[in-house]
Design a protein around this motif. Structure first.
Motif, mmCIF file in Angstrom:
data_model
loop_
_atom_site.group_PDB
_atom_site.id
_atom_site.type_symbol
_atom_site.label_atom_id
_atom_site.label_comp_id
_atom_site.label_asym_id
_atom_site.label_seq_id
_atom_site.Cartn_x
_atom_site.Cartn_y
_atom_site.Cartn_z
ATOM 1 N N MET A 146 51.179 -11.631 -21.164
ATOM 2 C CA MET A 146 51.109 -10.851 -22.397
ATOM 3 C C MET A 146 52.464 -10.930 -23.091
ATOM 4 S SD MET A 146 49.095 -7.452 -21.123
ATOM 5 C CE MET A 146 48.626 -6.899 -22.754
ATOM 6 N N ALA A 147 52.451 -10.727 -24.397
ATOM 7 C CA ALA A 147 53.688 -10.678 -25.176
ATOM 8 C C ALA A 147 53.511 -9.646 -26.282
ATOM 9 C CB ALA A 147 54.005 -12.045 -25.777
ATOM 10 N N LYS A 148 54.483 -8.780 -26.426
ATOM 11 C CA LYS A 148 54.467 -7.759 -27.479
ATOM 12 C C LYS A 148 54.998 -8.355 -28.773
ATOM 13 C CE LYS A 148 54.968 -3.545 -29.402
ATOM 14 N NZ LYS A 148 55.181 -3.904 -30.774
ATOM 15 N N HIS A 149 54.290 -8.105 -29.872
ATOM 16 C CA HIS A 149 54.748 -8.525 -31.196
ATOM 17 C C HIS A 149 56.074 -7.823 -31.477
ATOM 18 C CE1 HIS A 149 54.898 -9.062 -35.537
ATOM 19 N NE2 HIS A 149 53.937 -9.965 -35.416
ATOM 20 N N PRO A 150 57.052 -8.516 -32.078
ATOM 21 C CA PRO A 150 58.380 -7.917 -32.261
ATOM 22 C C PRO A 150 58.448 -6.771 -33.265
ATOM 23 C CG PRO A 150 58.272 -10.054 -33.311
ATOM 24 C CD PRO A 150 56.995 -9.892 -32.542
ATOM 25 N N THR A 151 57.515 -6.705 -34.213
ATOM 26 C CA THR A 151 57.618 -5.660 -35.238
ATOM 27 C C THR A 151 56.343 -4.845 -35.421
ATOM 28 O OG1 THR A 151 56.976 -7.211 -36.988
ATOM 29 C CG2 THR A 151 59.340 -6.986 -36.536
ATOM 30 N N LEU A 152 55.222 -5.328 -34.961
ATOM 31 C CA LEU A 152 53.942 -4.643 -35.156
ATOM 32 C C LEU A 152 53.410 -4.104 -33.835
ATOM 33 C CD1 LEU A 152 52.258 -7.268 -37.511
ATOM 34 C CD2 LEU A 152 53.438 -5.166 -38.171
ATOM 35 N N GLU A 153 52.484 -3.174 -33.900
ATOM 36 C CA GLU A 153 51.838 -2.620 -32.702
ATOM 37 C C GLU A 153 50.707 -3.557 -32.287
ATOM 38 O OE1 GLU A 153 52.880 -0.006 -30.920
ATOM 39 O OE2 GLU A 153 54.586 0.085 -32.282
ATOM 40 N N GLN A 154 51.102 -4.747 -31.843
ATOM 41 C CA GLN A 154 50.161 -5.781 -31.435
ATOM 42 C C GLN A 154 50.660 -6.446 -30.164
ATOM 43 O OE1 GLN A 154 49.793 -8.533 -34.704
ATOM 44 N NE2 GLN A 154 48.977 -6.980 -36.082
ATOM 45 N N VAL A 155 49.722 -7.018 -29.420
ATOM 46 C CA VAL A 155 50.055 -7.732 -28.202
ATOM 47 C C VAL A 155 49.205 -8.996 -28.128
ATOM 48 C CG1 VAL A 155 48.391 -6.449 -26.778
ATOM 49 C CG2 VAL A 155 50.380 -7.482 -25.714
ATOM 50 N N ALA A 156 49.819 -10.082 -27.675
ATOM 51 C CA ALA A 156 49.077 -11.319 -27.414
ATOM 52 C C ALA A 156 48.804 -11.365 -25.924
ATOM 53 C CB ALA A 156 49.897 -12.534 -27.842
ATOM 54 N N CYS A 157 47.667 -11.906 -25.543
ATOM 55 C CA CYS A 157 47.355 -12.042 -24.124
ATOM 56 C C CYS A 157 46.631 -13.359 -23.897
ATOM 57 C CB CYS A 157 46.531 -10.859 -23.628
ATOM 58 S SG CYS A 157 44.949 -10.668 -24.442
ATOM 59 N N GLY A 158 46.730 -13.843 -22.671
ATOM 60 C CA GLY A 158 46.073 -15.091 -22.310
ATOM 61 C C GLY A 158 45.905 -15.178 -20.809
ATOM 62 N N GLU B 205 32.052 -4.052 -27.147
ATOM 63 C CA GLU B 205 32.809 -4.106 -28.389
ATOM 64 C C GLU B 205 34.162 -4.766 -28.178
ATOM 65 O OE1 GLU B 205 34.586 0.232 -27.608
ATOM 66 O OE2 GLU B 205 32.492 -0.226 -27.673
ATOM 67 N N ASP B 206 34.752 -5.176 -29.255
ATOM 68 C CA ASP B 206 36.097 -5.732 -29.197
ATOM 69 C C ASP B 206 36.810 -5.383 -30.505
ATOM 70 O OD1 ASP B 206 38.038 -6.974 -27.751
ATOM 71 O OD2 ASP B 206 37.380 -9.011 -28.181
ATOM 72 N N PHE B 207 36.792 -4.095 -30.843
ATOM 73 C CA PHE B 207 37.321 -3.617 -32.116
ATOM 74 C C PHE B 207 38.794 -3.931 -32.314
ATOM 75 C CE2 PHE B 207 33.896 -0.250 -31.771
ATOM 76 C CZ PHE B 207 33.052 -0.887 -32.655
ATOM 77 N N ASN B 208 39.560 -3.985 -31.258
ATOM 78 C CA ASN B 208 40.999 -4.170 -31.395
ATOM 79 C C ASN B 208 41.418 -5.624 -31.527
ATOM 80 O OD1 ASN B 208 41.191 -1.448 -31.239
ATOM 81 N ND2 ASN B 208 42.471 -1.385 -29.436
ATOM 82 N N LEU B 209 40.477 -6.546 -31.389
ATOM 83 C CA LEU B 209 40.803 -7.960 -31.538
ATOM 84 C C LEU B 209 41.189 -8.262 -32.980
ATOM 85 C CD1 LEU B 209 40.894 -10.828 -30.273
ATOM 86 C CD2 LEU B 209 38.533 -11.085 -31.062
ATOM 87 N N ILE B 210 42.371 -8.846 -33.147
ATOM 88 C CA ILE B 210 42.825 -9.280 -34.472
ATOM 89 C C ILE B 210 42.494 -10.749 -34.680
ATOM 90 C CG2 ILE B 210 44.872 -9.694 -35.894
ATOM 91 C CD1 ILE B 210 46.096 -7.207 -34.533
ATOM 92 N N ARG B 211 42.798 -11.570 -33.645
ATOM 93 C CA ARG B 211 42.560 -13.005 -33.776
ATOM 94 C C ARG B 211 42.416 -13.634 -32.404
ATOM 95 N NH1 ARG B 211 45.215 -13.735 -37.462
ATOM 96 N NH2 ARG B 211 43.648 -14.370 -38.896
ATOM 97 N N ALA B 212 41.452 -14.544 -32.300
ATOM 98 C CA ALA B 212 41.329 -15.417 -31.133
ATOM 99 C C ALA B 212 41.666 -16.824 -31.609
ATOM 100 C CB ALA B 212 39.923 -15.361 -30.559
#
Length: 154
Positions: free
Chosen positions: A16-28, A50-57
């Motif tokens: 996982m990686a936390k976005h540097p400025t937004l309340e977002q996280v990448a995961c893989g 559901e997957d409401f919190n998904l921004i982008r795949a």
């Protein structure tokens, strides 16, 4: 306190990686699909899949995702995988692949973007650290950070 889970991931999550400025996280992980999620749920939970919190795949990678990093400004996502694959660089705004960082022998297990320069450090199975230019995707330097001594060396 528990905030939420990433409930769409059915395979093992490896990084996982936390976005540097937004309340977002990448995961893989094992499924090979990098995803960016909002950290906080904005809709109430229901019992559906559901997957409401998904921004982008992003596109499926050719292997298991073993390392992720955002650039300091958050506009790019770096994706490392195993076995021997180039590190892929994606634009976070639309998921477009911008380029690849080649030259790795074995999997990539660590990624770090420079806080001010358009550079990234990669490291993995072969023990080498590689520095790349993120504008040209060219290798700048390779080095072994901790040389191993053999018994015959002082």
């Amino acid at each position: 306190a528990f905030i939420d889970d990433l409930n769409k991931l059915l395979d093992t999550l490896r990084c996982m990686a936390k976005h540097p400025t937004l309340e977002q996280v990448a995961c893989g992980g094992d499924d090979g699909i990098p995803r960016i999620y909002k950290i906080y749920r904005t809709k109430s939970r229901v019992a559906n899949d559901e997957d409401f919190n998904l921004i982008r795949a992003f596109e499926k990678q050719p292997g298991v995702i073993t390392a992720l990093a955002f650039t300091a400004d958050g506009t790019r996502l770096l994706v490392g995988s195993t076995p021997s694959q180039p590190v892929r660089v994606y634009q976070t705004s639309d998921g477009k692949k911008l380029g690849e960082l080649s030259g790795h022998v074995g999997g990539v297990f660590a990624l770090a973007a420079h806080p001010r320069l358009a550079q990234v450090a990669t490291a993995g199975h072969d023990g080498s650290v590689r520095l790349y230019d993120l504008n040209t995707f060219q290798l700048l330097h390779t080095f072994i950070p901790v040389p191993l001594l053999t018994k015959s060396q002082p």
